[in-house]
Design a protein around this motif. Structure first.
Motif, PDB file in Angstrom:
ATOM      1  N   VAL A  34      32.284 -29.980   4.466  1.00  0.00           N
ATOM      2  CA  VAL A  34      33.481 -30.687   4.936  1.00  0.00           C
ATOM      3  C   VAL A  34      33.248 -31.366   6.289  1.00  0.00           C
ATOM      4  O   VAL A  34      34.194 -31.850   6.913  1.00  0.00           O
ATOM      5  N   THR A  35      31.988 -31.442   6.727  1.00  0.00           N
ATOM      6  CA  THR A  35      31.712 -32.018   8.048  1.00  0.00           C
ATOM      7  C   THR A  35      31.828 -33.544   8.023  1.00  0.00           C
ATOM      8  O   THR A  35      31.219 -34.199   7.181  1.00  0.00           O
ATOM      9  N   ASN A  36      32.607 -34.072   8.957  1.00  0.00           N
ATOM     10  CA  ASN A  36      32.677 -35.534   9.078  1.00  0.00           C
ATOM     11  C   ASN A  36      31.802 -35.985  10.251  1.00  0.00           C
ATOM     12  O   ASN A  36      31.418 -35.171  11.092  1.00  0.00           O
ATOM     13  N   PRO A  37      31.480 -37.284  10.310  1.00  0.00           N
ATOM     14  CA  PRO A  37      30.537 -37.754  11.357  1.00  0.00           C
ATOM     15  C   PRO A  37      31.017 -37.492  12.787  1.00  0.00           C
ATOM     16  O   PRO A  37      30.196 -37.273  13.679  1.00  0.00           O
ATOM     17  N   PHE A  38      32.360 -37.514  12.996  1.00  0.00           N
ATOM     18  CA  PHE A  38      32.884 -37.319  14.359  1.00  0.00           C
ATOM     19  C   PHE A  38      32.555 -35.919  14.875  1.00  0.00           C
ATOM     20  O   PHE A  38      32.398 -35.706  16.073  1.00  0.00           O
ATOM     21  N   GLU A  39      32.486 -34.953  13.978  1.00  0.00           N
ATOM     22  CA  GLU A  39      32.252 -33.567  14.395  1.00  0.00           C
ATOM     23  C   GLU A  39      30.835 -33.339  14.895  1.00  0.00           C
ATOM     24  O   GLU A  39      30.587 -32.399  15.649  1.00  0.00           O
ATOM     25  N   ARG A  67      36.798 -30.000  14.880  1.00  0.00           N
ATOM     26  CA  ARG A  67      35.600 -29.251  15.324  1.00  0.00           C
ATOM     27  C   ARG A  67      34.681 -30.187  16.094  1.00  0.00           C
ATOM     28  O   ARG A  67      34.784 -31.410  15.982  1.00  0.00           O
ATOM     29  N   HIS A  68      33.760 -29.605  16.842  1.00  0.00           N
ATOM     30  CA  HIS A  68      32.724 -30.422  17.481  1.00  0.00           C
ATOM     31  C   HIS A  68      31.416 -29.640  17.545  1.00  0.00           C
ATOM     32  O   HIS A  68      31.373 -28.433  17.274  1.00  0.00           O
ATOM     33  N   GLN A  69      30.367 -30.382  17.873  1.00  0.00           N
ATOM     34  CA  GLN A  69      29.028 -29.789  17.919  1.00  0.00           C
ATOM     35  C   GLN A  69      28.575 -29.712  19.372  1.00  0.00           C
ATOM     36  O   GLN A  69      28.579 -30.712  20.092  1.00  0.00           O
TER      37      GLN A  69
END
Ligand code: THG
Length: 367
Positions: free
Chosen positions: A252-257, A288-290
Motif C-alpha cells: 500500500v506504499t505510495n511514492p510520497f511515503e 506515513r513517511h520514510q
C-alpha cells in the motif's frame, strides 16, 4: 559452490559466466534471473565501491521496450512523472503506480527515439503490466523484452575506466543521459547511472552472446585503477538513501511515503494510471513517511527475513524495512516506514529478535 541450471524460470545474465569466473559466492533472484550479490569479501567490495571502481553484473535490470507511434503516450500513461520535456538520449527516474497509487516499480526511462523507449525496471513484471495497459487503452505500440542487459561500473574511478575504453566524450554525459555506440564492435548504450551514489556508468549490452567479451574488455581496462567485481551494495545504498521498491515498500506504499513525491506531477493528464488516487492521497495528507534509523550497538546486526516493528512511547508506529552495518558510520542503520507524526530527532524502539533496541530517527540520506 553450487550448480545453477538455467531455465526459462531462472535466466542467467550474459555476464553470469564472468561472475562465476570472478568467484561469485552469493546471489539473489530478481526479475526471474540470477543476480550476483557477493564475491566473498563484502568489506573489500564496499571499500572498492567507495574509493575505487567496482564492476557489477546487473543484467537483471531488464528493459521493457515500448515501440511504435504510441510509445510515448504509453510511457506517460504508465508514469505519474511528466515526460513531456524528455529528450532523445535522456533518461529519467520514473515511479510506476497502480490504480490505487501504490508504487509497483521505479525504473529509469530511456528515450531512444520518439517512438522507442526502454523502461529499465526494478523487480516486478512490468512487461505484463505495460502490455495489458496498452491493449486496454487500444494503443498502437509493441511491448517487448529486448536482448539488452546492463553491466555497471560504479565508484569514483569508474569514469576514468569508461573514458579509457570509449573516449573522453563520456565525461561530458549528464546524469541519466546516454549514447548508443559500440565497444570494439559490441553494440551497447552507455549511460551515466547506477544504483549507488558513488558515480559511474551503466553499459547496456545489446547482444547477449557477447557478455563475457564485454566484461573482459572493462576488466582489463580497469586494472590500473584496481577494478574488481562487486554488486549493488546494501550498505552503500542505505547510507545514500536510495529506495528499493519491494524491499522498502509494501503493498500500500505510495511514492510520497518513500521520498519519491518529487517524481510525481499531479497535473499530468487524467489518463495516467493512478493519478486520481495520487491526487486524493496528497489532498487527504500522507499518513506515513520514510526516515533513517541509527540503532544503538556497535556490532553488525543486519535484518533477518522479516521486517521488524517500531515502537514509540509504547505504541506500534510502523516498521523497519531494512537494516545493515555501515562501515563509514560504524553503526547499524536502516529505514523506518512509520506514521508521519513520529519525526526525526525522536528515539524509538526497534522490536528485534533478541529484544527491543533503541534507535534514533534521522533524515535521509545518512551521508
Ligand atoms: N540502473 C538501471 N536500471 C535499474 C536500476 C539502475 N532498474 C532497477 C533499479 N535500479 C531502479 N531504481 C532506481 C532507484 C534509484 C535510482 C535509479 C534507479 C537513482 N536515484 C538517484 C537518487 O535517488 O538520488 C537519482 C534520481 C534523480 O534525481 O533523478 O539513481 O540503477 N539501468
Amino acid at each position: 559452490m553450487f550448480n545453477v541450471f538455467p531455465t526459462a524460470r531462472l535466466r542467467p545474465s550474459p555476464f553470469f559466466a564472468s561472475a562465476v569466473a570472478e568467484g561469485m559466492t552469493a546471489a539473489s533472484i530478481y526479475n526471474r534471473m540470477i543476480m550476483p550479490t557477493s564475491y566473498g569479501d563484502p568489506e573489500a567490495e564496499y571499500w572498492r565501491l567507495i574509493n575505487g571502481v567496482s564492476q557489477w553484473d546487473v543484467g537483471v535490470e531488464r528493459q521493457v521496450q515500448l515501440k511504435g507511434p504510441d510509445a510515448g503516450r504509453l510511457a506517460q500513461i504508465l508514469s505519474p512523472r511528466d515526460l513531456s520535456e524528455c529528450q532523445v538520449g535522456q533518461g529519467k527516474y520514473v515511479p510506476l503506480c497502480n490504480h490505487r497509487g501504490t508504487i509497483i516499480n521505479d525504473p529509469i526511462l530511456l528515450k531512444l527515439a520518439d517512438d522507442l523507449y526502454w523502461l529499465s525496471i526494478a523487480d516486478s513484471d512490468i512487461w505484463f503490466w505495460a502490455g495489458a495497459i496498452a491493449a486496454e487503452r487500444g494503443l498502437n505500440v509493441e511491448v517487448s523484452e529486448p536482448d539488452v542487459s546492463p553491466m555497471a561500473l560504479q565508484g569514483p574511478k569508474a569514469e576514468d575506466v569508461v573514458a579509457h575504453v570509449l573516449g573522453d566524450w563520456v565525461r561530458g554525459l549528464k546524469y541519466f543521459w546516454f549514447r548508443e555506440t559500440d565497444v570494439q564492435g559490441i553494440p551497447v548504450a552507455v549511460q551515466r547511472s547506477g544504483w549507488s551514489k558513488q558515480g559511474g556508468f551503466e553499459i547496456y549490452l545489446k547482444d547477449g552472446t557477447r557478455g563475457t567479451e564485454l566484461w573482459n574488455i572493462f576488466k582489463e581496462a580497469g586494472q590500473p585503477w584496481g577494478i574488481g567485481p562487486g554488486a549493488p551494495a546494501t550498505a552503500e545504498r542505505t547510507e545514500s538513501g536510495l529506495v528499493s521498491v519491494g524491499g522498502d515498500t509494501d503493498d500500500v506504499t505510495n511514492p510520497f511515503e518513500v521520498r519519491l513525491g518529487k517524481y510525481v506531477d499531479l497535473d499530468v493528464s487524467d489518463d495516467v494510471v493512478g493519478i486520481q488516487s495520487l491526487r486524493r492521497i496528497k489532498a487527504e495528507g500522507v499518513k506515513r513517511h520514510q526516515l533513517g534509523l541509527v540503532l544503538e550497538g556497535a556490532k553488525p546486526a543486519p535484518l533477518g527475513f522479516h521486517r521488524e516493528n517500531i515502537h514509540h512511547r509504547g505504541r506500534n508506529v510502523g516498521m523497519m524495512t531494512n537494516c545493515v552495518w555501515s562501515p563509514r558510520m560504524k553503526a547499524n542503520i536502516g529505514y523506518a516506514l512509520i506514521r508521519a507524526d513520529v519525526t526525526a530527532g525522536e528515539t524509538v524502539q526497534v522490536q528485534r529478535n533478541g529484544g527491543p533496541v533503541d534507535a534514533r530517527l534521522v533524515p535521509l540520506p545518512f551521508l
